[in-house]
Design a protein around this motif. Structure first.
Motif, PDB file in Angstrom:
ATOM      1  N   SER A 173       0.834  -1.209   0.000  1.00  0.00           N
ATOM      2  CA  SER A 173       0.000   0.000   0.000  1.00  0.00           C
ATOM      3  C   SER A 173       0.865   1.253   0.000  1.00  0.00           C
ATOM      4  O   SER A 173       0.584   2.221  -0.716  1.00  0.00           O
ATOM      5  CB  SER A 173      -0.929   0.007   1.215  1.00  0.00           C
ATOM      6  N   VAL A 174       1.933   1.270   0.810  1.00  0.00           N
ATOM      7  CA  VAL A 174       2.837   2.429   0.838  1.00  0.00           C
ATOM      8  C   VAL A 174       3.603   2.523  -0.473  1.00  0.00           C
ATOM      9  O   VAL A 174       3.743   3.604  -1.051  1.00  0.00           O
ATOM     10  CB  VAL A 174       3.805   2.324   2.040  1.00  0.00           C
ATOM     11  N   ARG A 175       4.093   1.378  -0.961  1.00  0.00           N
ATOM     12  CA  ARG A 175       4.805   1.366  -2.247  1.00  0.00           C
ATOM     13  C   ARG A 175       3.930   1.940  -3.358  1.00  0.00           C
ATOM     14  O   ARG A 175       4.350   2.802  -4.134  1.00  0.00           O
ATOM     15  CB  ARG A 175       5.196  -0.081  -2.584  1.00  0.00           C
ATOM     16  N   ASP A 176       2.692   1.469  -3.425  1.00  0.00           N
ATOM     17  CA  ASP A 176       1.804   1.923  -4.496  1.00  0.00           C
ATOM     18  C   ASP A 176       1.405   3.389  -4.323  1.00  0.00           C
ATOM     19  O   ASP A 176       1.213   4.104  -5.314  1.00  0.00           O
ATOM     20  CB  ASP A 176       0.560   1.033  -4.568  1.00  0.00           C
ATOM     21  N   ALA A 177       1.291   3.848  -3.078  1.00  0.00           N
ATOM     22  CA  ALA A 177       1.022   5.273  -2.850  1.00  0.00           C
ATOM     23  C   ALA A 177       2.166   6.111  -3.392  1.00  0.00           C
ATOM     24  O   ALA A 177       1.962   7.142  -4.048  1.00  0.00           O
ATOM     25  CB  ALA A 177       0.817   5.539  -1.359  1.00  0.00           C
ATOM     26  N   LEU A 178       3.399   5.667  -3.162  1.00  0.00           N
ATOM     27  CA  LEU A 178       4.575   6.394  -3.646  1.00  0.00           C
ATOM     28  C   LEU A 178       4.673   6.356  -5.171  1.00  0.00           C
ATOM     29  O   LEU A 178       5.220   7.263  -5.794  1.00  0.00           O
ATOM     30  CB  LEU A 178       5.846   5.811  -3.027  1.00  0.00           C
ATOM     31  N   LEU A 179       4.127   5.287  -5.770  1.00  0.00           N
ATOM     32  CA  LEU A 179       4.132   5.179  -7.235  1.00  0.00           C
ATOM     33  C   LEU A 179       2.916   5.862  -7.856  1.00  0.00           C
ATOM     34  O   LEU A 179       2.774   5.910  -9.075  1.00  0.00           O
ATOM     35  CB  LEU A 179       4.147   3.704  -7.653  1.00  0.00           C
ATOM     36  N   GLY A 180       2.005   6.374  -7.008  1.00  0.00           N
ATOM     37  CA  GLY A 180       0.805   7.031  -7.528  1.00  0.00           C
ATOM     38  C   GLY A 180      -0.223   6.065  -8.051  1.00  0.00           C
ATOM     39  O   GLY A 180      -1.022   6.401  -8.925  1.00  0.00           O
ATOM     40  N   ARG A 181      -0.235   4.825  -7.515  1.00  0.00           N
ATOM     41  CA  ARG A 181      -1.165   3.819  -8.045  1.00  0.00           C
ATOM     42  C   ARG A 181      -1.872   3.062  -6.927  1.00  0.00           C
ATOM     43  O   ARG A 181      -2.212   1.891  -7.074  1.00  0.00           O
ATOM     44  CB  ARG A 181      -0.426   2.837  -8.962  1.00  0.00           C
ATOM     45  N   LEU A 182      -2.078   3.702  -5.798  1.00  0.00           N
ATOM     46  CA  LEU A 182      -2.754   3.049  -4.672  1.00  0.00           C
ATOM     47  C   LEU A 182      -4.215   2.797  -5.024  1.00  0.00           C
ATOM     48  O   LEU A 182      -4.945   3.706  -5.408  1.00  0.00           O
ATOM     49  CB  LEU A 182      -2.656   3.930  -3.418  1.00  0.00           C
ATOM     50  N   GLY A 183      -4.629   1.555  -4.899  1.00  0.00           N
ATOM     51  CA  GLY A 183      -6.022   1.201  -5.194  1.00  0.00           C
ATOM     52  C   GLY A 183      -6.862   1.252  -3.934  1.00  0.00           C
ATOM     53  O   GLY A 183      -6.571   1.991  -2.991  1.00  0.00           O
ATOM     54  N   ASN A 184      -7.882   0.416  -3.881  1.00  0.00           N
ATOM     55  CA  ASN A 184      -8.783   0.388  -2.728  1.00  0.00           C
ATOM     56  C   ASN A 184      -8.519  -0.793  -1.807  1.00  0.00           C
ATOM     57  O   ASN A 184      -9.317  -1.077  -0.913  1.00  0.00           O
ATOM     58  CB  ASN A 184     -10.240   0.374  -3.196  1.00  0.00           C
ATOM     59  N   ASP A 185      -7.409  -1.515  -2.048  1.00  0.00           N
ATOM     60  CA  ASP A 185      -6.978  -2.580  -1.143  1.00  0.00           C
ATOM     61  C   ASP A 185      -5.908  -2.002  -0.225  1.00  0.00           C
ATOM     62  O   ASP A 185      -4.833  -1.605  -0.696  1.00  0.00           O
ATOM     63  CB  ASP A 185      -6.411  -3.770  -1.918  1.00  0.00           C
ATOM     64  N   LEU A 186      -6.195  -1.927   1.070  1.00  0.00           N
ATOM     65  CA  LEU A 186      -5.281  -1.289   2.015  1.00  0.00           C
ATOM     66  C   LEU A 186      -4.755  -2.316   3.020  1.00  0.00           C
ATOM     67  O   LEU A 186      -5.527  -3.088   3.588  1.00  0.00           O
ATOM     68  CB  LEU A 186      -6.005  -0.166   2.768  1.00  0.00           C
ATOM     69  N   ASP A 187      -3.432  -2.309   3.204  1.00  0.00           N
ATOM     70  CA  ASP A 187      -2.791  -3.216   4.151  1.00  0.00           C
ATOM     71  C   ASP A 187      -2.275  -2.420   5.348  1.00  0.00           C
ATOM     72  O   ASP A 187      -1.564  -1.423   5.181  1.00  0.00           O
ATOM     73  CB  ASP A 187      -1.615  -3.942   3.485  1.00  0.00           C
ATOM     74  N   PHE A 188      -2.627  -2.899   6.526  1.00  0.00           N
ATOM     75  CA  PHE A 188      -2.180  -2.249   7.765  1.00  0.00           C
ATOM     76  C   PHE A 188      -1.444  -3.260   8.635  1.00  0.00           C
ATOM     77  O   PHE A 188      -1.675  -4.470   8.532  1.00  0.00           O
ATOM     78  CB  PHE A 188      -3.376  -1.707   8.559  1.00  0.00           C
ATOM     79  N   THR A 189      -0.576  -2.737   9.506  1.00  0.00           N
ATOM     80  CA  THR A 189       0.063  -3.577  10.515  1.00  0.00           C
ATOM     81  C   THR A 189      -0.146  -2.937  11.880  1.00  0.00           C
ATOM     82  O   THR A 189      -0.315  -1.723  11.986  1.00  0.00           O
ATOM     83  CB  THR A 189       1.557  -3.788  10.200  1.00  0.00           C
ATOM     84  N   THR A 190      -0.155  -3.777  12.920  1.00  0.00           N
ATOM     85  CA  THR A 190      -0.492  -3.292  14.265  1.00  0.00           C
ATOM     86  C   THR A 190       0.185  -4.151  15.330  1.00  0.00           C
ATOM     87  O   THR A 190       0.587  -5.301  15.055  1.00  0.00           O
ATOM     88  CB  THR A 190      -2.023  -3.339  14.481  1.00  0.00           C
ATOM     89  N   ASP A 191       0.306  -3.582  16.534  1.00  0.00           N
ATOM     90  CA  ASP A 191       0.804  -4.381  17.653  1.00  0.00           C
ATOM     91  C   ASP A 191      -0.342  -5.137  18.340  1.00  0.00           C
ATOM     92  O   ASP A 191      -0.105  -5.948  19.237  1.00  0.00           O
ATOM     93  CB  ASP A 191       1.551  -3.504  18.664  1.00  0.00           C
ATOM     94  N   ALA A 192      -1.575  -4.867  17.933  1.00  0.00           N
ATOM     95  CA  ALA A 192      -2.729  -5.575  18.511  1.00  0.00           C
ATOM     96  C   ALA A 192      -2.753  -7.019  18.021  1.00  0.00           C
ATOM     97  O   ALA A 192      -2.460  -7.299  16.861  1.00  0.00           O
ATOM     98  CB  ALA A 192      -4.024  -4.874  18.125  1.00  0.00           C
TER      99      ALA A 192
END
Length: 487
Positions: A55-74
Motif C-alpha cells: 500500500s505504501v509502495r503503491d502510494a509512492l508510485l501514484g497507483r494506490l487502489g482500494n486494497d489497504l494493508d495495515f500492521t499493528t501491535d494488537a
C-alpha cells in the motif's frame, strides 16, 4: 513526510524523492477518512496502526487502489474487537496467520499483527510468531520497497531499509540478506520475478545470485502458492521480464520446466528458430491483441503452445528440422503440467485445447478450405474461437514481411468466411437438422446407441453441406437407416 535516510552510495535525486512523496501525500489524502478513522479506534484501544507494504509502495508510485494493508501491535482477537463494530463486513480466513480482513465503504482492508518469523524453514506451512515492534515486522518483509510504513494518524514515514531510494532507483532488494529472506519463505524468489514483471523493476545482483543458488528451496512450497504467484507474473504488464528471470536463475526448472527446455541448441548445420525467444514474443503479441484486459487462458496458451517441440524435433535428410505433431504432444504436456500446478479442470481443458488447435489454420493455405472445413474449425474451437484467432495471429514472428503479410491476409480471409457463414447459419451453435427426438420418431426406435450414430451422421451431413431443410434431412436419415439395415 520526512525523507528517507540518504547514506546510500547510489542516491536518487531530490527531485525523484520529492515527486514520489508528493504522489504519496495525494494518495494518502484520498484514503485518509477511512484510514484515520480506523487508526483512531486502534489508538483509543491502546494500540498502534500503520499503513504498510504494498500500500505504501503503491502510494509512492501514484497507483494506490482500494486494497489497504495495515500492521499493528494488537493481537488478532483485539483487532476483531476493534473492527467488528466499525466495518461493513469482517472475515477471518487469514486469522491463523495473524490477519483480519474487513470491508469499509469501497475499501478492502487487511490488518496484520506484527510478525517476527514467518516460516518454518523445513515445512510447507507458515509458522506465525508475533513481534513487538514495527521495525521487527519490516525487516522480515520480502523487499525493501515493501518494507516501508506510514504510522497513523500522525502520518509518520517509517523506512529503516531505504525502500524509498530503491523505489526511486526501480530496484528490488531484500531488507536483510536475500539468503535469510528466501530461507524464511522460498516463494519470495518467485515474487522477485513477479514484481520485476509487474513494476518493471530490476532485481539487485545479490538477489539474483541468491535465487540461483537457492532454487531447490522452492520444493517445500505448495503447488497452489506457486500457481498463484505464476498467475500474477503472467498477468502482469511485462511478463517476459519475469519469465526470463525465472529461466535464467533456474527457478523455472522447478516450476515450469517446459519453458527452459525450449532453449534448443542450434549449430551451423541445423539452424532453426529459437523456440524460447519465439515463445516469449508470441506471448507479447498475444497480449497486444487482448481487448478486455489480461486473459490468463490466452496468455498460458501462448506460453505453452510450442512445448511439444523438444520432444518431437527431428533432423531431416535435407537439413531441415521438423516438429511433426508437436501440437498434439504439446496439448498432452500442457494438461499434465497445469494439472500438477492445481489449475481448475476448465482452465486445463481450455488451454490444452488451444495448444492442440494452434496449428490448424496452417492447413488453410491460400484459402482452399471448403465451407465444411471452415465449419469444423469453428465447431472444434467452440467458445475458444476468439482466443484461437488471437493465438494463431500471435504465432507469426517471422522477420520476412512478405510472409507475415501473406499469413495475415490469409487469416483475414478465414475470419471473413467464418463471419459470412455465421450470418447464414448461426455457425457457432451447429446442430444437425434433426434432433434426437425427431430421429427416434422418424425411425421408430427407442433411446440407445443407434440414436447417437444417427445423430452423428446427420451432424456430419450438416457440416459437409450446410442446412438441408426438414424434408431433405428426413430423406437423408431414412436413406442412411436403410443402408444400416442392409448391413
Amino acid at each position: 513526510m520526512p525523507n528517507a535516510n540518504h547514506d546510500s552510495p547510489t542516491l536518487p535525486s531530490t527531485n525523484e524523492l520529492s515527486q514520489a512523496q508528493r504522489r504519496a501525500v495525494s494518495e494518502l489524502l484520498r484514503v485518509s477518512p477511512v484510514a484515520d478513522d480506523l487508526a483512531r479506534r486502534f489508538q483509543d484501544a491502546g494500540f498502534t496502526l500503520a499503513l504498510v507494504g504494498g500500500s505504501v509502495r503503491d502510494a509512492l508510485l501514484g497507483r494506490l487502489g482500494n486494497d489497504l494493508d495495515f500492521t499493528t501491535d494488537a493481537r488478532p482477537e483485539d483487532v476483531l474487537k476493534i473492527v467488528r463494530p466499525w466495518a461493513d463486513a469482517v472475515w477471518e480466513v487469514g486469522i491463523a496467520f495473524g490477519t483480519v480482513g474487513c470491508r469499509k465503504s469501497d475499501f478492502d482492508i487487511e490488518v496484520t499483527t506484527y510478525r517476527s518469523e514467518a516460516y518454518d524453514r523445513t515445512s510447507r506451512k507458515p509458522e506465525v510468531s508475533y513481534g513487538d515492534s514495527i521495525e521487527e515486522d519490516l525487516v522480515r518483509r520480502d523487499f525493501t520497497v515493501n518494507a516501508m510504513a506510514v504510522r497513523l494518524p500522525e502520518k509518520e514515514f517509517v523506512d529503516p531499509h531505504n525502500g524509498l531510494q530503491d523505489l526511486a532507483a526501480r530496484v528490488l532488494r531484500t531488507p536483510g540478506t536475500p539468503e535469510e529472506s528466501f530461507s524464511d519463505d522460498p516463494l519470495r524468489m518467485m515474487r522477485a520475478a513477479r514484481f520485476a514483471a509487474q513494476l518493471d523493476f530490476e532485481v539487485a545482483p545479490e538477489v539474483v545470485t541468491a535465487m540461483t543458488g537457492m532454487a531447490e528451496r522452492l520444493e517445500i512450497v505448495s503447488a497452489e502458492r506457486i500457481r498463484d504467484e505464476l498467475n500474477k507474473l503472467i498477468l502482469s504488464d511485462h511478463p517476459r521480464k519475469g519469465l526470463a528471470l525465472l529461466v535464467d536463475t533456474g527457478l523455472a526448472k522447478r516450476v515450469l520446466p517446459e519453458l527452459p527446455a525450449l532453449r534448443l541448441e542450434r549449430d551451423e548445420h541445423h539452424r532453426h528458430k529459437d523456440v524460447y525467444e519465439h515463445t516469449l514474443t508470441v506471448l507479447e503479441q498475444a497480449i497486444d491483441l487482448e481487448t478486455e484486459g489480461p486473459d490468463l487462458v490466452l496468455r498460458l496458451a501462448a506460453l505453452l503452445h510450442d512445448i511439444g517441440k523438444p520432444r518431437t524435433r527431428r533432423f531431416e535428410k535435407d537439413g531441415r528440422v521438423s516438429f511433426h505433431h508437436h501440437e498434439v504432444v504439446g496439448a498432452k504436456m500442457t494438461k499434465a503440467r497445469l494439472t500438477k500446478l492445481k489449475y481448475s479442470n476448465e482452465m486445463v481443458k481450455d488451454v490444452s485445447k488451444l495448444v492442440e488447435l494452434h496449428l490448424r489454420f496452417h492447413g488453410y493455405g491460400t484459402g482452399e478450405w471448403t465451407d465444411s472445413a471452415v465449419r469444423r474449425y469453428v465447431r472444434d474451437a467452440g467458445p475458444l474461437l476468439d482466443r484461437l484467432h488471437k493465438l494463431t495471429r500471435s504465432d507469426c514472428t517471422t522477420r520476412n514481411k512478405r510472409k507475415a503479410n501473406a499469413l495475415s491476409r490469409a487469416y483475414d480471409g478465414l475470419e471473413e468466411r467464418i463471419a459470412r457463414l455465421q450470418e447464414q447459419e448461426e455457425l457457432d451453435a451447429i446442430r444437425p437438422d434433426l434432433d434426437g427426438n425427431e430421429i427416434m420418431t422418424i425411425l421408430g426406435i427407442k433411446p440407445g446407441p443407434a440414436v447417437g450414430k444417427a445423430y452423428q451422421h446427420m451432424l456430419e451431413l450438416r457440416l459437409e453441406h450446410g442446412p438441408m431443410g426438414h424434408e431433405a434431412a428426413v430423406a437423408a436419415l431414412k436413406e442412411w437407416w436403410a443402408a444400416q439395415d442392409q448391413g
